[in-house]
Scaffold this active site. Structure first.
Site, PDB file in Angstrom:
ATOM      1  N   ILE A 108      -4.069  -7.590  -0.866  1.00 29.71           N
ATOM      2  CA  ILE A 108      -3.313  -8.833  -1.067  1.00 29.71           C
ATOM      3  C   ILE A 108      -3.820  -9.927  -0.130  1.00 29.71           C
ATOM      4  CG2 ILE A 108      -1.034  -9.917  -1.028  1.00 29.71           C
ATOM      5  CD1 ILE A 108      -1.220  -7.823  -3.189  1.00 29.71           C
ATOM      6  N   ASP A 121      -3.450  -9.316   8.129  1.00 27.43           N
ATOM      7  CA  ASP A 121      -2.225  -9.229   8.917  1.00 27.43           C
ATOM      8  C   ASP A 121      -2.128  -7.875   9.611  1.00 27.43           C
ATOM      9  OD1 ASP A 121      -1.891  -7.942   6.483  1.00 27.43           O
ATOM     10  OD2 ASP A 121       0.163  -8.612   6.168  1.00 27.43           O
ATOM     11  N   CYS A 156       0.837  -1.189   0.000  1.00 22.46           N
ATOM     12  CA  CYS A 156       0.000   0.000   0.000  1.00 22.46           C
ATOM     13  C   CYS A 156       0.874   1.242   0.000  1.00 22.46           C
ATOM     14  CB  CYS A 156      -0.897   0.010   1.241  1.00 22.46           C
ATOM     15  SG  CYS A 156      -1.826  -1.522   1.488  1.00 22.46           S
TER      16      CYS A 156
END
Length: 625
Positions: A53, A101, A2
């Site tokens: 992702i 995450d 990002c």
């Protein structure tokens, strides 16, 4: 993967400056094409552009706050072992509302603060805002895979993933002429400095605490020191290298979007692809070739590996016209002067690859880790001189007189002999600095109109060279900190992010890096072989043609361009006499000498120097005029 940005205001009215975070975030659109998020709290604002992702649902969107609302994170990167820590946190009673995450990282930081950095296997730049203390915690990964720039002043602190974003906060643009001097030698600017005197890069392996009372920077990671522990025998070391690398590849295959692998035909990307194909049969692989430039073309080797491991392979055959047509777009994405010409190839490869996948594996880091460069072989030979090396060394007058060029086999060999004979006369530190760059310090001094602050220059140069000593690992350690972190990783990050593609390098798994740095010189290099232990570990896996190959650079045919398509750009625009005189930075007579050298029969490394000037001038017109 990002883009992140933010501002913390210490004094003055916040309204107008807070609103600037929206423009700063929008400038990161290519890094995060999927969505944009803004967080605002009193005198603090955070911005995030998302490339989805892992957990591509809206539950993983950022900025991301904990259930209490006290802590908010913006995160750029990947936390590959997040699932392990998620399970641990679940066992302690934590409840998650996403599969990302990002949420695991935030909860881990809340629990352990800066100590959590030691547990992250991955690459990252992130910022966490504490609403109660009105403070920011900012960190960057061990090796600087992800960028983080900042500017600190009494009135405000701002940060961003890219220069184009941070400049949206209205910062004054003053060139750092020491940075310019070093750039003209190396063709890039090492951290923590940038081309602007009031903007810095957070160095890899560091974190910072930003509070109204000031900004405190601390180091949390350092490459292992010189070997002081028991050394495993060679066979044990080979087994361990294989184990760590294969675990690193498997870990980097985690993705909720399509994933592939770059495949150049060199040993590094071939090994990564071979391992990845075990876990992901039929993985998509990508390479580029140059039918117009057979000296630079490696596609037959890439296709050989692809056939052996049955990958779904695509070769992009690039004509000079396509390369040249992409030049403006690649240069236009650069925020500060950066003149590694192979960035253009990474840009084009990333653009084509992004049409098929969102994530790609690479072999980055292996050259610096295992001794992959020609200069490593040259350094070894200087430290272990025989009759052959002595003959090359005393032949300096001959090599100086003969024509030298990177664009032919013979010309390039003479160029290497000449650099070797020059380096043989220097100390370890001076030789490293000479071989790291394209121009000597006195050549750059003659080129610049304004005299460089020599005290500041020497201080920065000494900091770069402080690790260089008689231990061969010290050269690799310096390569890691200088070449890898400021050239190779900057190139791959910028050019892949310009196309919304995430790149992952298994060779930069910190467990592998730490282990290889604990191994002695003779495991990595000898008179017959560079990357000795890596080659021996995988010689039975790869085709013999790959193992027998020498190092071949990922290069652009600059000399041909400069003498044809770019000739008018050099003489009539960027290095035009009137422009040079009005600009007042460069010595016009020295620029003319460089142009004459370019069109001589003995161009040597002049193409790299001219390219460095072209990139700077392009940047100057965009950011300073």
């Amino acid at each position: 993967m990002c883009g992140i940005t933010g501002i913390r205001i210490f004094s003055g009215e916040p309204e107008n400056r807070i609103e600037r975070v929206r423009n700063a975030t929008s400038r990161l659109e290519k890094r995060g094409p999927d969505s944009q998020g803004i967080f605002i709290d009193r005198k603090t604002a955070l911005g995030h552009r998302r490339l989805s992702i892992i957990d591509i649902s809206d539950a993983g969107a950022q900025p991301f706050s904990d259930p209490t609302g006290r802590y908010t994170i913006v995160f750029n990167g990947e936390f590959f072992n997040y699932r392990e820590h998620r399970e641990i946190l679940l066992s302690k009673g934590y409840h998650f509302r996403s599969e990302s995450d990002t949420e695991v990282l935030l909860q881990l930081w809340i629990l352990e603060k800066e100590k959590c950095l030691e547990k992250i296997n991955g690459f990252f730049a992130f910022a966490i805002y504490d609403r109660q203390e009105e403070s920011l915690f900012i960190a960057r990964d061990r090796y600087g895979v992800k960028p983080l720039l900042y500017s600190d002043s009494p009135s405000q602190f701002v940060f961003a993933s890219e220069m184009k974003s941070i400049l949206e906060y209205g910062l004054k643009r003053e060139i750092d002429f020491v940075s310019l001097n070093i750039y003209l030698q190396l063709n890039y600017i090492p951290a923590p400095d940038t081309i602007f005197s009031n903007i810095k890069k957070l160095e890899p392996g560091h974190y910072m605490n930003v509070r109204p009372g000031g900004c405190e920077i601390k180091k949390y990671y350092e490459l292992p020191p010189e070997i002081k522990t028991a050394v495993p025998n060679y066979e044990e070391a080979k087994v361990r290298v294989c184990q760590l690398l294969e675990e690193a590849v498997e870990r980097r295959l985690i993705s909720d979007v399509p994933l592939g692998s770059f495949l150049s035909g060199g040993i590094d990307s071939s090994i990564v692809t071979a391992i990845a194909s075990r876990f992901n049969p039929g993985i998509k692989t990508f390479s580029i070739g140059f039918p117009d430039q057979p000296f630079f073309d490696e596609t037959k080797y890439a296709e050989l590996v692809a056939r052996k491991f049955k990958t779904n392979h695509t070769t992009f055959s690039l004509k000079n016209e396509e390369l040249f047509a992409s030049l403006h777009d690649a240069l236009n994405y650069l925020d500060e002067p950066f003149a590694d010409s192979s960035a253009l190839l990474v840009y084009i490869l990333s653009r084509h690859t992004r049409q098929s996948v969102t994530v790609a594996l690479t072999g980055d880091g292996a050259d610096e880790l295992f001794t992959g460069y020609h200069k490593h072989a040259a350094e070894f030979r200087i430290r272990h001189m025989t009759t052959v090396e002595n003959l090359v060394s005393v032949g300096k007058p001959l090599w100086a007189a003969l024509p030298k060029s990177r664009n032919s086999g013979i010309g390039n060999k003479i160029r290497q002999f000449h650099k070797f004979s020059e380096g043989a006369l220097l100390s370890e530190k001076e030789r490293y600095w000479r071989w790291a760059g394209y121009a000597k310090a006195d050549e750059v001094a003659e080129l610049l109109v304004k005299q460089t602050d020599n005290v500041v220059y020497e201080s920065r140069r000494d900091a770069i060279l402080k690790d260089v000593n008689t231990d061969f690992n010290s050269l690799l350690r310096t390569d890691f900190k200088l070449v890898l972190q400021n050239d190779m990783l900057v190139k791959t990050d910028l050019m892949s992010m310009a196309n919304g593609l995430e790149l992952r390098s298994p060779f930069l798994d910190y467990r592998l890096v730490d282990y290889v740095f604990s191994l002695p010189e003779e495991y990595k290099i000898n008179r017959q072989s560079r990357k000795r232990i890596l080659r021996d570990a995988y010689k039975d896996m790869l085709p013999p043609e790959i193992m027998a190959r020498g190092k071949h650079g990922f290069e652009v045919p600059l000399l041909k361009w400069f003498r044809t398509e770019m000739k008018s750009l050099i003489f009539e625009d960027l290095l035009n006499d009137d422009f040079i005189r009005e600009q007042g930075i460069f010595n016009q007579e020295e620029i003319e000498k460089l142009k004459q050298k370019l069109f001589s029969s003995n161009p040597e490394d002049i193409t790299a120097r001219i390219w460095g000037l072209i990139v700077f001038q392009f940047w100057w017109k965009k950011y300073m005029e």
